[in-house]
Design a protein around this motif. Sequence first.
Motif, short mmCIF file in Angstrom:
data_model
loop_
_atom_site.label_atom_id
_atom_site.label_comp_id
_atom_site.label_asym_id
_atom_site.label_seq_id
_atom_site.Cartn_x
_atom_site.Cartn_y
_atom_site.Cartn_z
N GLU A 1 3.81 5.37 5.12
CA GLU A 1 3.02 4.63 4.15
C GLU A 1 2.78 5.48 2.90
O GLU A 1 2.77 4.95 1.79
N GLU A 2 2.62 6.75 3.08
CA GLU A 2 2.40 7.64 1.94
C GLU A 2 3.63 7.68 1.04
O GLU A 2 3.51 7.72 -0.19
N ALA A 3 4.81 7.62 1.65
CA ALA A 3 6.05 7.62 0.87
C ALA A 3 6.11 6.38 -0.02
O ALA A 3 6.45 6.47 -1.20
N TYR A 4 5.77 5.22 0.55
CA TYR A 4 5.80 3.99 -0.24
C TYR A 4 4.76 4.04 -1.35
O TYR A 4 5.03 3.60 -2.47
N THR A 5 3.61 4.60 -1.07
CA THR A 5 2.57 4.73 -2.09
C THR A 5 3.06 5.59 -3.25
O THR A 5 2.88 5.23 -4.42
N ASN A 6 3.71 6.70 -2.94
CA ASN A 6 4.23 7.58 -4.00
C ASN A 6 5.35 6.90 -4.79
O ASN A 6 5.42 7.03 -6.02
N LEU A 7 6.22 6.19 -4.09
CA LEU A 7 7.34 5.52 -4.77
C LEU A 7 6.85 4.38 -5.66
O LEU A 7 7.36 4.18 -6.77
N THR A 8 5.87 3.62 -5.18
CA THR A 8 5.35 2.54 -6.03
C THR A 8 4.63 3.10 -7.24
O THR A 8 4.67 2.49 -8.31
N ALA A 48 10.12 -1.37 -0.88
CA ALA A 48 9.53 -2.00 0.31
C ALA A 48 10.62 -2.34 1.33
O ALA A 48 10.46 -2.08 2.52
N ASP A 49 11.73 -2.88 0.84
CA ASP A 49 12.85 -3.21 1.74
C ASP A 49 13.43 -1.95 2.39
O ASP A 49 13.70 -1.93 3.59
N ARG A 50 13.64 -0.92 1.60
CA ARG A 50 14.24 0.31 2.13
C ARG A 50 13.37 0.98 3.19
O ARG A 50 13.87 1.58 4.12
N LEU A 51 12.05 0.87 3.00
CA LEU A 51 11.13 1.54 3.93
C LEU A 51 10.63 0.61 5.03
O LEU A 51 9.78 1.00 5.84
N GLY A 52 11.12 -0.62 5.04
CA GLY A 52 10.77 -1.55 6.11
C GLY A 52 9.43 -2.24 5.95
O GLY A 52 8.86 -2.71 6.93
N TYR A 53 8.91 -2.31 4.74
CA TYR A 53 7.67 -3.03 4.49
C TYR A 53 8.01 -4.45 4.09
O TYR A 53 9.06 -4.71 3.51
N GLY A 54 7.08 -5.34 4.35
CA GLY A 54 7.27 -6.70 3.88
C GLY A 54 7.01 -6.76 2.38
O GLY A 54 6.34 -5.91 1.82
N TYR A 55 7.57 -7.75 1.75
CA TYR A 55 7.32 -7.94 0.32
C TYR A 55 7.08 -9.41 0.10
O TYR A 55 7.85 -10.23 0.62
N PRO A 56 6.07 -9.82 -0.61
CA PRO A 56 5.09 -8.99 -1.29
C PRO A 56 4.11 -8.38 -0.29
O PRO A 56 3.86 -8.93 0.77
#
Length: 119
Positions: A1-8, A48-56
């Motif tokens: 989750e931290e990775a997605y936070t940094n990337l966003t 989100a797609d690359r890290l397996g998170y749903g979007y939106p």
Amino acid sequence: EEAYTNLTQQCWECFVDSMRNVTASELCEWKVISRPYSFLQYCLEAWADRLGYGYPNTLAEQYIFQSHHRYFHNCTLQHQVYFDPPEDVLLAMIIAPICLIPFLVTLVIWRSKDGKAQP
């Protein structure tokens, strides 16, 4: 989750950087802002797609809302917005041509039964 936070956050920073080139008078012109706005949306969705998170997702929505609050809050619709007609009007607009087709076919057949050749 931290990775997605940094990337966003990086997506947001790229968006802010690209919006520096947009003047205040151009903030509501879609032709001008569509590229940076679409890139922000694409960036958030792609990570989100690359890290397996749903979007939106909640974080992506926060950045989208933040962009609207920061840049586009003074934009109003300058053109009239068109809405779908009421269902009864829409139904009449669909049924009327359908009902006319058998009548017109009957009229053509009736007129062609004259037997006289047309020049």
